[in-house]
Scaffold this active site. Sequence first.
Site, short mmCIF file in Angstrom:
data_model
loop_
_atom_site.label_atom_id
_atom_site.label_comp_id
_atom_site.label_asym_id
_atom_site.label_seq_id
_atom_site.Cartn_x
_atom_site.Cartn_y
_atom_site.Cartn_z
N GLN A 78 -70.07 -3.17 25.15
CA GLN A 78 -68.80 -3.37 24.44
C GLN A 78 -68.37 -2.06 23.78
O GLN A 78 -68.58 -1.86 22.59
CB GLN A 78 -68.99 -4.47 23.38
CG GLN A 78 -67.75 -4.86 22.64
CD GLN A 78 -66.84 -5.70 23.48
OE1 GLN A 78 -67.27 -6.56 24.22
NE2 GLN A 78 -65.55 -5.46 23.36
N PHE A 79 -67.75 -1.18 24.56
CA PHE A 79 -67.37 0.13 24.01
C PHE A 79 -66.36 0.02 22.88
O PHE A 79 -66.26 0.90 22.03
CB PHE A 79 -66.85 1.06 25.12
CG PHE A 79 -65.44 0.83 25.53
CD1 PHE A 79 -64.41 1.56 24.96
CD2 PHE A 79 -65.13 -0.13 26.49
CE1 PHE A 79 -63.09 1.34 25.35
CE2 PHE A 79 -63.84 -0.35 26.89
CZ PHE A 79 -62.80 0.38 26.32
N THR A 80 -65.61 -1.08 22.81
CA THR A 80 -64.60 -1.20 21.76
C THR A 80 -65.20 -1.34 20.37
O THR A 80 -64.49 -1.19 19.38
CB THR A 80 -63.64 -2.38 22.05
OG1 THR A 80 -64.38 -3.59 22.10
CG2 THR A 80 -62.89 -2.16 23.35
#
Length: 149
Positions: A78-80
Amino acid sequence: MIALIQRVSYSSVVIDGREVGKTDKGFMILLGVEQGDTKEDADKLIKKIPVLRIFEDENGKMNLSCLDIDGEILVVSQFTLCADCSHGRRPSFTSSAPPDTANALYLYLVEGLRRSGIKKVDTGEFGADMKVSLLNDGPVTIILNSKEI
């Protein structure tokens, strides 16, 4: 490295209509890898997550770990989670690690959790458009940052 840990009754991840990972009671973890993160950051999370005592004992106290309850874990990249929202209205993701580095550390963490004694560790697919479902139990949600533990 940021791990958003949710205590769940179940969780699953679907890609293109196909379920690729699921768990029963345990943790659903969203994992963000930041620039500068290393295996040492992952090792801190691998050491902490399985023994994090956020499941209730017979007295209703959060005293039991995922290992204690024979729980399962689903880890989704989950890069966000690395978003910087301090300026303007559009988040910046410049603090996210490059994809190759992030994927390598994501897989390293998953393998470490598998070696930790957790009976089942499933994953999503790095970089894919995933549909994640879960039933948060509590709700209980904990954020661990490897720089702070």
